[in-house]
Structure formats: structure tokens, C-alpha cells
Design a protein around this motif. Structure first.
Motif, PDB file in Angstrom:
ATOM      1  N   HIS A  10       0.813  -1.220   0.000  1.00  0.00           N
ATOM      2  CA  HIS A  10       0.000   0.000   0.000  1.00  0.00           C
ATOM      3  C   HIS A  10       0.849   1.275   0.000  1.00  0.00           C
ATOM      4  O   HIS A  10       1.727   1.450   0.838  1.00  0.00           O
ATOM      5  N   ILE A  11       0.571   2.132  -0.964  1.00  0.00           N
ATOM      6  CA  ILE A  11       1.187   3.467  -1.051  1.00  0.00           C
ATOM      7  C   ILE A  11       0.077   4.484  -0.798  1.00  0.00           C
ATOM      8  O   ILE A  11      -0.799   4.674  -1.655  1.00  0.00           O
ATOM      9  N   PRO A  12       0.076   5.134   0.372  1.00  0.00           N
ATOM     10  CA  PRO A  12      -1.109   5.913   0.781  1.00  0.00           C
ATOM     11  C   PRO A  12      -1.169   7.347   0.261  1.00  0.00           C
ATOM     12  O   PRO A  12      -2.081   8.089   0.613  1.00  0.00           O
ATOM     13  N   PHE A  13      -0.215   7.747  -0.579  1.00  0.00           N
ATOM     14  CA  PHE A  13      -0.126   9.159  -0.970  1.00  0.00           C
ATOM     15  C   PHE A  13      -1.004   9.470  -2.188  1.00  0.00           C
ATOM     16  O   PHE A  13      -1.057   8.690  -3.138  1.00  0.00           O
ATOM     17  N   GLY A  30       4.307  17.447   1.456  1.00  0.00           N
ATOM     18  CA  GLY A  30       4.841  17.547   2.815  1.00  0.00           C
ATOM     19  C   GLY A  30       4.971  16.220   3.547  1.00  0.00           C
ATOM     20  O   GLY A  30       5.338  16.185   4.727  1.00  0.00           O
ATOM     21  N   GLN A  31       4.664  15.109   2.874  1.00  0.00           N
ATOM     22  CA  GLN A  31       4.729  13.799   3.521  1.00  0.00           C
ATOM     23  C   GLN A  31       6.147  13.215   3.449  1.00  0.00           C
ATOM     24  O   GLN A  31       6.875  13.472   2.486  1.00  0.00           O
ATOM     25  N   GLU A  35      11.114   8.277   3.663  1.00  0.00           N
ATOM     26  CA  GLU A  35      11.147   7.538   4.926  1.00  0.00           C
ATOM     27  C   GLU A  35      10.114   6.407   4.905  1.00  0.00           C
ATOM     28  O   GLU A  35      10.351   5.305   5.414  1.00  0.00           O
ATOM     29  N   TYR A  36       8.951   6.703   4.306  1.00  0.00           N
ATOM     30  CA  TYR A  36       7.894   5.690   4.220  1.00  0.00           C
ATOM     31  C   TYR A  36       8.360   4.491   3.389  1.00  0.00           C
ATOM     32  O   TYR A  36       8.137   3.334   3.768  1.00  0.00           O
ATOM     33  N   ILE A  37       9.005   4.762   2.260  1.00  0.00           N
ATOM     34  CA  ILE A  37       9.480   3.667   1.402  1.00  0.00           C
ATOM     35  C   ILE A  37      10.485   2.799   2.159  1.00  0.00           C
ATOM     36  O   ILE A  37      10.409   1.557   2.132  1.00  0.00           O
ATOM     37  N   ASP A  38      11.414   3.444   2.880  1.00  0.00           N
ATOM     38  CA  ASP A  38      12.399   2.692   3.670  1.00  0.00           C
ATOM     39  C   ASP A  38      11.708   1.831   4.728  1.00  0.00           C
ATOM     40  O   ASP A  38      12.078   0.671   4.945  1.00  0.00           O
ATOM     41  N   ALA A  39      10.694   2.408   5.387  1.00  0.00           N
ATOM     42  CA  ALA A  39       9.965   1.670   6.428  1.00  0.00           C
ATOM     43  C   ALA A  39       9.208   0.489   5.834  1.00  0.00           C
ATOM     44  O   ALA A  39       9.183  -0.609   6.407  1.00  0.00           O
ATOM     45  N   ILE A 282       0.354   7.562   9.037  1.00  0.00           N
ATOM     46  CA  ILE A 282       1.740   7.403   8.581  1.00  0.00           C
ATOM     47  C   ILE A 282       2.725   7.426   9.748  1.00  0.00           C
ATOM     48  O   ILE A 282       3.610   6.572   9.844  1.00  0.00           O
ATOM     49  N   GLN A 283       2.578   8.408  10.647  1.00  0.00           N
ATOM     50  CA  GLN A 283       3.543   8.542  11.747  1.00  0.00           C
ATOM     51  C   GLN A 283       3.486   7.348  12.698  1.00  0.00           C
ATOM     52  O   GLN A 283       4.518   6.921  13.223  1.00  0.00           O
ATOM     53  N   HIS A 284       2.302   6.799  12.936  1.00  0.00           N
ATOM     54  CA  HIS A 284       2.167   5.603  13.789  1.00  0.00           C
ATOM     55  C   HIS A 284       2.852   4.408  13.125  1.00  0.00           C
ATOM     56  O   HIS A 284       3.520   3.609  13.788  1.00  0.00           O
ATOM     57  N   TYR A 285       2.671   4.312  11.814  1.00  0.00           N
ATOM     58  CA  TYR A 285       3.293   3.227  11.041  1.00  0.00           C
ATOM     59  C   TYR A 285       4.822   3.344  11.114  1.00  0.00           C
ATOM     60  O   TYR A 285       5.526   2.365  11.400  1.00  0.00           O
TER      61      TYR A 285
END
Length: 382
Positions: A10-13, A30-31, A35-39, A282-285
Motif C-alpha cells: 500500500h502506497i497511501p499518498f 509535505g509527507q 522515509e515511508y518507502i524505507d519503512a 503514517i507517523q504511527h506506522y
């Protein structure tokens, strides 16, 4: 070790939010995309360490809008996934919005052997597109399809939505005609479902928006089936039509009630008899993965009775229905042993057909799917 499974990523953007959408999504601007991809890649590694598997037969990257990533970000995502996940060949799908795809993004996709593109077109009526919060136009669809052809993407599917607010039968017929003129191998058509916490639901509740009558919705569905059949796109599931050999292998994993991993914020998975859902915000993830933990928000063991119910709900969505031998092999009981009375009752109402080898919906049953599915609820162990 699980022998073979699939993965949903899932890519939420999104660059804009559609008025009817209730999927987990956020505005792109602003997202922390990198960092999301790395996570996400870290989650994939952790998940595979805990659930080793031999191979994956399908990958599906959905959203949100996966193609809102730029070419470099897309390259990072796809290279990481191909390195971590044991996928060598099969079906590899990415969802796209018309107008989002560029030549450089398609080159990246080609490089990592993405072989199927699913595009959210929804309608070819520009007035309706604006009304439902889409930012693309019909012209964007034609340009994107041309680009896909130039880059030799042959397995392309488009999603269309019918029973939209203010949609006339003429507008709908025009959309189906224009969609079929593209001569694509696969089409998915869904009726609009009002979901909580969407702008559409708020407007309907306030009386500011009205949807087409049920009779018109049923006529749109009937005409869809007829037009698709005439064009050689065989209906293989309630909402899906394909040329032979182009059926969505990933979606068949869901309808066959098979296992799949869910990776990314808000994604759901089903491994063994365990269903789980990831944290959505996102931040919780990111926080979970920064703490070296899987981002699972909730999980449950699916009981035998729930597995049997799901087998019926999901399997009966397929035009071929459910094979009795597969059911017996899976649950150790025959279908008639558990559902004999229900099946006979539905046959009498001309909603279900039973042969020696399988059960499947009649044409009338396709129109009343939810009424049929609820009959297979098991209120208590039989």
C-alpha cells in the motif's frame, strides 16, 4: 514454511482526495515519502523473516496513488521489493491514475518487470469526473493509454464506476462504449458504494446529493454485462470482465480465499488462519518500524466457521463459483453437509445452480449477490 502466496503493498499518498474514497490515504505534499518507502521495505524484511515463503505468485501495489511517487522513489520501492520478496514470475500490478504516468516512470516499471497496470478511469464524462473529485479528464485517459502502448504494456485494465450522482443512462452508455473502443484485455465495473467518512456520504446525509434509483443501477449493470460479452470480454466475477487469459490473478487470490501479505500503512493481510491490519496513520506506522516492530494494529484468528463463510461469500463472486472438491479438501466436510438446506432453498428461488462438481450464481443471483451471501452465515456450529 508457507509454500506460495501473494503480497499487497500500500502506497497511501494522493495528489488529491476523491470524494467517494474511503481507502487509507493522505495528501502527498509535505509527507515523508522517502522515509515511508524505507519503512515499508523494512516491514517486508521483518514479515518474511517471521513467515518464510518459497515464492510469491502475484504482487499488487495499490493506494492511494502509487504513481504519485516520482521516478526515483518508484525505482527505490520496486528495486527493494524485488530484492526482498521471493517473486520471480507471475503477475505484478501497479495502480495508476490517468495523467500520472510518465515515460520515465514506465521505464522504471518495465525494468522491474511490472507486467500489469490498473488505471482508475471511473467515467469518460468530464462533467461527472469533476463532480466526483477526480482531477483527470477523458483526454488524459487517451494520452496515458497511448503512452502505455508505446512502452509495450499489454496487460492494462481500467476501473469504471456506475450509478454516480447525476449520471444518466446515456452518459453511462457513452462511457462503456468509449472504454471498449480502447480494446483493452480487462475491465472492472463497480457500482458506487457510499462509505462512511467520505464527502459523498456527508452530502447524501445532508440531502445535498442524490444517487440514481436502484432500477437504473440494475439496468446499467445488465447493459454492462451485455456490452462486455458482445465485445469478447467474458465475465469471470461479479464486477470483472476479461479476454481469456487476462483474468486478474491477484484478485483471484482474494476470491479463492487464499493467503496474502499486506504491507504498508493500513494494509490488511491473511496468513495461515490469521487476519491482520496495519496501523493507518503514517507517523504511527513509521514509529513502529523505527522501534524495530511490525506495525500491526489488530489481528485475529479466523475460526473454522468464519473460514467456511468467507469461502462462500468470496467464491460465489466468481462466475464459475466454488468447486465441491476444493471445499471438501479444505474443510473436511462436504458443502451439502453444511449448507444442503440453504443451497436447495436458493436453487428453488433461481438464485443458485448446483452441478455434480460445483455451485455458482444464476444471472438473477448476480444481481442479488448480497441477499445470497447472507444466507451462508453460520450462526452456530453445525
Amino acid at each position: 514454511m508457507t509454500q506460495s502466496t501473494s503480497a499487497y503493498i500500500h502506497i497511501p499518498f494522493c495528489e488529491h482526495i476523491c470524494y467517494y474514497c474511503d481507502f487509507n490515504k493522505v495528501f502527498l505534499e509535505g509527507q515523508p515519502v522517502d522515509e515511508y518507502i524505507d519503512a515499508l521495505l523494512k516491514e517486508a524484511r521483518f514479515t518474511l523473516e517471521q513467515n518464510p515463503i518459497d515464492n510469491m505468485k502475484t504482487l499488487y501495489i495499490g493506494g492511494g496513488t502509487p504513481t504519485s511517487l516520482n521516478a526515483l522513489q518508484l525505482d527505490r520501492l520496486l528495486s527493494g521489493l524485488r530484492e526482498i520478496l521471493p517473486y520471480t514470475e507471475g503477475e505484478f500490478t501497479i495502480e495508476a491514475n490517468p495523467g500520472d504516468l510518465s515515460a520515465d516512470k514506465l521505464d522504471v516499471m518495465k525494468n522491474y518487470e511490472v507486467n500489469r497496470v490498473s488505471m482508475g478511469v471511473q467515467t469518460f464524462d468530464d462533467r461527472l469526473l469533476k463532480k466526483i473529485g477526480r482531477k483527470h479528464t477523458a483526454q488524459d485517459v487517451y494520452q496515458t493509454i497511448q503512452l502505455l502502448e508505446e512502452k509495450e504494456f499489454q496487460n492494462v485494465t481500467i476501473d469504471l464506476i456506475y450509478a454516480l450522482p447525476g449520471q444518466s443512462l446515456e452518459s453511462f452508455r457513452d462511457t462503456v462504449t468509449r472504454a471498449l473502443e480502447l480494446d483493452l484485455p480487462h475491465y472492472a465495473l463497480y457500482s458506487l458504494i457510499l462509505e462512511n467518512q467520505t464527502m459523498f456520504m456527508n452530502w447524501v446525509r445532508r440531502g445535498k446529493m442524490h444517487l440514481p434509483e436502484q432500477e437504473l443501477e440494475a439496468q446499467m449493470y445488465a447493459e454492462t454485462i451485455e456490452a462486455m460479452e458482445k465485445a469478447g470480454r467474458k465475465q469471470y466475477e461479479i464486477s470483472n470482465f476479461a479476454k481469456p487469459g487476462f483474468e486478474s490473478q491477484h484478485n483471484l487470490v482474494y476470491w479463492n480465499n487464499q493467503n496474502y501479505f499486506g504491507l504498508g500503512a493500513g494494509a490488511s493481510g491473511y496468513i495461515g488462519n490469521r487476519r491482520y491490519k496495519n496501523r493507518g496513520p503514517i507517523q504511527h506506522y513509521l514509529k513502529s518500524l523505527n522501534e524495530e516492530k511490525l506495525p500491526v494494529l489488530e489481528e485475529e484468528q479466523v475460526s473454522l466457521y468464519e473460514q467456511i463463510e468467507e469461502e462462500m461469500f468470496l467464491g460465489l463472486r466468481k462466475i464459475l463459483g466454488i468447486e465441491k472438491a476444493v471445499f471438501f479438501e479444505r474443510f473436511g466436510h462436504s458443502m451439502s453437509e453444511i449448507y444442503g438446506e440453504v443451497i436447495n432453498d436458493l436453487k428453488e428461488q433461481n438464485l443458485l445452480v448446483e452441478t455434480d462438481s460445483r455451485v455458482f450464481l444464476t444471472r438473477q443471483g448476480l444481481f442479488r449477490g448480497n441477499d445470497v451471501f447472507e444466507k451462508f452465515l453460520l450462526s452456530k456450529p453445525n
